[in-house]
Scaffold this motif. Structure first.
Motif, PDB file in Angstrom:
ATOM      1  N   UNK A 175       0.835  -1.199   0.000  1.00  0.00           N
ATOM      2  CA  UNK A 175       0.000   0.000   0.000  1.00  0.00           C
ATOM      3  C   UNK A 175       0.870   1.251   0.000  1.00  0.00           C
ATOM      4  N   UNK A 176       0.490   2.208  -0.837  1.00  0.00           N
ATOM      5  CA  UNK A 176       1.082   3.545  -0.823  1.00  0.00           C
ATOM      6  C   UNK A 176      -0.061   4.542  -0.710  1.00  0.00           C
ATOM      7  N   UNK A 177       0.025   5.457   0.238  1.00  0.00           N
ATOM      8  CA  UNK A 177      -1.034   6.428   0.482  1.00  0.00           C
ATOM      9  C   UNK A 177      -0.436   7.825   0.437  1.00  0.00           C
ATOM     10  N   UNK A 178      -1.013   8.677  -0.402  1.00  0.00           N
ATOM     11  CA  UNK A 178      -0.574  10.070  -0.508  1.00  0.00           C
ATOM     12  C   UNK A 178      -1.775  10.984  -0.279  1.00  0.00           C
ATOM     13  N   UNK A 179      -1.593  11.996   0.543  1.00  0.00           N
ATOM     14  CA  UNK A 179      -2.665  12.949   0.820  1.00  0.00           C
ATOM     15  C   UNK A 179      -2.319  14.304   0.240  1.00  0.00           C
ATOM     16  N   UNK A 180      -3.293  14.870  -0.490  1.00  0.00           N
ATOM     17  CA  UNK A 180      -3.165  16.201  -1.060  1.00  0.00           C
ATOM     18  C   UNK A 180      -4.395  17.004  -0.651  1.00  0.00           C
ATOM     19  N   UNK A 181      -4.285  17.705   0.466  1.00  0.00           N
ATOM     20  CA  UNK A 181      -5.447  18.443   0.962  1.00  0.00           C
ATOM     21  C   UNK A 181      -6.563  17.483   1.329  1.00  0.00           C
ATOM     22  N   UNK A 182      -7.743  17.690   0.738  1.00  0.00           N
ATOM     23  CA  UNK A 182      -8.901  16.832   1.013  1.00  0.00           C
ATOM     24  C   UNK A 182      -8.862  15.525   0.238  1.00  0.00           C
ATOM     25  N   UNK A 183      -7.934  15.387  -0.681  1.00  0.00           N
ATOM     26  CA  UNK A 183      -7.883  14.211  -1.545  1.00  0.00           C
ATOM     27  C   UNK A 183      -6.865  13.197  -1.025  1.00  0.00           C
ATOM     28  N   UNK A 184      -7.240  11.928  -1.087  1.00  0.00           N
ATOM     29  CA  UNK A 184      -6.329  10.848  -0.705  1.00  0.00           C
ATOM     30  C   UNK A 184      -6.208   9.891  -1.886  1.00  0.00           C
ATOM     31  N   UNK A 185      -4.984   9.658  -2.298  1.00  0.00           N
ATOM     32  CA  UNK A 185      -4.715   8.768  -3.420  1.00  0.00           C
ATOM     33  C   UNK A 185      -3.978   7.544  -2.904  1.00  0.00           C
ATOM     34  N   UNK A 186      -4.441   6.372  -3.288  1.00  0.00           N
ATOM     35  CA  UNK A 186      -3.805   5.137  -2.822  1.00  0.00           C
ATOM     36  C   UNK A 186      -3.486   4.212  -3.990  1.00  0.00           C
ATOM     37  N   UNK A 187      -2.459   3.395  -3.787  1.00  0.00           N
ATOM     38  CA  UNK A 187      -2.111   2.306  -4.694  1.00  0.00           C
ATOM     39  C   UNK A 187      -2.025   1.060  -3.845  1.00  0.00           C
ATOM     40  N   UNK A 188      -2.850   0.048  -4.146  1.00  0.00           N
ATOM     41  CA  UNK A 188      -2.895  -1.138  -3.313  1.00  0.00           C
ATOM     42  C   UNK A 188      -2.855  -2.440  -4.090  1.00  0.00           C
ATOM     43  N   UNK A 189      -2.176  -3.429  -3.525  1.00  0.00           N
ATOM     44  CA  UNK A 189      -2.134  -4.778  -4.098  1.00  0.00           C
ATOM     45  C   UNK A 189      -2.271  -5.785  -2.962  1.00  0.00           C
ATOM     46  N   UNK A 190      -2.979  -6.865  -3.242  1.00  0.00           N
ATOM     47  CA  UNK A 190      -3.086  -7.946  -2.269  1.00  0.00           C
ATOM     48  C   UNK A 190      -3.652  -9.179  -2.977  1.00  0.00           C
ATOM     49  N   UNK A 191      -3.911 -10.213  -2.201  1.00  0.00           N
ATOM     50  CA  UNK A 191      -4.470 -11.439  -2.763  1.00  0.00           C
ATOM     51  C   UNK A 191      -5.964 -11.240  -3.058  1.00  0.00           C
ATOM     52  N   UNK A 192      -6.544 -12.142  -3.837  1.00  0.00           N
ATOM     53  CA  UNK A 192      -7.955 -12.063  -4.177  1.00  0.00           C
ATOM     54  C   UNK A 192      -8.840 -12.154  -2.940  1.00  0.00           C
ATOM     55  N   UNK A 193      -9.965 -11.425  -2.965  1.00  0.00           N
ATOM     56  CA  UNK A 193     -10.866 -11.392  -1.813  1.00  0.00           C
ATOM     57  C   UNK A 193     -12.158 -10.671  -2.183  1.00  0.00           C
ATOM     58  N   UNK A 194     -13.113 -10.748  -1.295  1.00  0.00           N
ATOM     59  CA  UNK A 194     -14.356 -10.002  -1.438  1.00  0.00           C
ATOM     60  C   UNK A 194     -14.403  -8.917  -0.372  1.00  0.00           C
ATOM     61  N   UNK A 195     -14.655  -7.690  -0.795  1.00  0.00           N
ATOM     62  CA  UNK A 195     -14.731  -6.537   0.107  1.00  0.00           C
ATOM     63  C   UNK A 195     -16.166  -6.042   0.143  1.00  0.00           C
ATOM     64  N   UNK A 196     -16.746  -6.018   1.334  1.00  0.00           N
ATOM     65  CA  UNK A 196     -18.153  -5.654   1.477  1.00  0.00           C
ATOM     66  C   UNK A 196     -18.312  -4.492   2.452  1.00  0.00           C
ATOM     67  N   UNK A 197     -19.068  -3.478   2.024  1.00  0.00           N
ATOM     68  CA  UNK A 197     -19.450  -2.388   2.925  1.00  0.00           C
ATOM     69  C   UNK A 197     -20.942  -2.518   3.197  1.00  0.00           C
ATOM     70  N   UNK A 198     -21.229  -3.089   4.368  1.00  0.00           N
ATOM     71  CA  UNK A 198     -22.611  -3.233   4.794  1.00  0.00           C
ATOM     72  C   UNK A 198     -22.991  -2.136   5.766  1.00  0.00           C
ATOM     73  N   UNK A 199     -24.194  -2.177   6.308  1.00  0.00           N
ATOM     74  CA  UNK A 199     -24.636  -1.125   7.237  1.00  0.00           C
ATOM     75  C   UNK A 199     -23.688  -0.941   8.426  1.00  0.00           C
ATOM     76  N   UNK A 200     -23.140  -2.056   8.948  1.00  0.00           N
ATOM     77  CA  UNK A 200     -22.262  -1.956  10.109  1.00  0.00           C
ATOM     78  C   UNK A 200     -20.962  -1.232   9.764  1.00  0.00           C
TER      79      UNK A 200
END
Length: 335
Positions: free
Chosen positions: A43-68
């Motif tokens: 992971x590489x994370x760069x912040x420019x004011x209100x903006x955040x830019x990321x570059x990410x790599x990892x293994x395969x997976x499912x990412x879920x954003x539920x109510x919780x």
């Protein structure tokens, strides 16, 4: 900037720490029994004011954003996600999918899920108040665009180069480059057509501002050129050329700025020191001959013929009051 590269090889708890670290953002699932032992995350994370830019790599997976996850994270903004691995998923009830090299929009306060065969993504994230209004339009949650339309290819290329050069960017450069990406994204997602004249001018204006700032800081460096600039400000060669087309081109701009600064150095010399060759070298020219030829083309005289500005002696007021002499000096008359 923050950066990490963690694997199960150098950290046996990496898999569990990764899932715990993401728990307030995403529920992570879809792992195989062997994934814990072969796990990695970059992971590489760069912040420019209100903006955040990321570059990410990892293994395969499912990412879920539920109510919780939405409640716990407290995020209410939007993400532009450029996915290089291909994904399938759901955006608040809408089935979504994308082949590798697709840009997706995700609203952080709405439900979403994505199955990635391999995590290989670039993201630009911003809070609601910093996002352009069009990007928060409800129907755009889950929208995507690939490289088939020309504007899609331009957007993808811009984000890719931006992410690769973000770690070396200053605050203003980063903000300008992200704003240019958002202008391209608006046209890609809302019209999938050509930029309007005003939009084009806005994109190129931000690119010129970032490039000019970088040029001014690195003007005397011999390696300053097209490749150096495209890497530094996060745009393609073609985009950089178009941004400076009305001013005669980027190379002409660099040469003009170098000649102006070198001419100032010639005018400030004491006698013949520094030499023309030294001035040429310290201002980014490949040789004295190259500098002399360009200088004569620009100013009509060779650099060696430039006379340093005369440094006038300070008036001596210990004797007669000589306003006549002072006035003569101010007019540029003889000593």
């Amino acid at each position: 900037m923050a950066r990490w590269n963690v694997t199960a090889v150098n950290d046996p708890d990496a898999f569990d720490r990764y899932r715990a670290g993401l728990a307030d953002w995403y529920d992570t699932s879809g792992f195989s029994d062997a994934d814990a032992s072969r796990f990695f995350t970059e992971k590489t994370i760069c912040q420019f004011g209100d903006f955040v830019l990321t570059r990410g790599r990892s293994i395969g997976q499912t990412l879920t954003r539920g109510p919780e996850q939405i409640r716990r994270s407290g995020l209410d903004g939007v993400t532009l996600l450029l996915d290089f691995g291909g994904l399938e998923g759901d955006a608040d009830g809408l089935t979504v999918s994308g082949r590798p090299g697709t840009v997706h929009i995700r609203h952080q306060a709405r439900l979403s899920a994505a199955r990635l065969a391999a995590v290989d993504v670039l993201t630009i994230t911003m809070p609601r108040e910093a996002a352009p209004p069009w990007l928060m339009e409800p129907h755009l949650h889950g929208a995507s665009i690939d490289s088939c339309p020309a504007i899609g290819r331009i957007l993808i290329n811009h984000i890719s180069v931006l992410a690769s050069t973000a770690p070396t960017m200053g605050l203003e450069q980063g903000i300008n480059s992200i704003r240019a990406a958002l202008i391209l994204a608006e046209k890609a997602f809302r019209n999938s057509g050509r930029l309007s004249s005003n939009q084009t001018k806005a994109v190129y204006r931000s690119i010129r501002a970032a490039a000019t700032q970088h040029i001014d800081r690195h003007l005397t460096e011999s390696q300053l050129g097209i490749v150096h600039l495209t890497n530094a400000i996060g745009v393609s060669r073609a985009t950089l050329f178009r941004a400076f087309s009305e001013s005669g081109g980027i190379n002409r701009h660099i040469t003009h700025q170098r000649l102006q600064r070198a001419r100032s150095a010639l005018l400030e010399r004491i006698g013949r020191n520094p030499s023309v060759a030294e001035i040429a070298h310290t201002h980014g020219f490949v040789s004295e001959a190259h500098f002399s030829r360009l200088f004569k083309l620009a100013y009509g005289t060779p650099p060696g013929a430039v006379r340093p500005l005369r440094t006038l002696p300070e008036p001596d007021f210990s004797g007669d009051i000589r306003y006549d002499l002072l006035l003569d000096w101010m007019k540029g008359g003889p000593d």
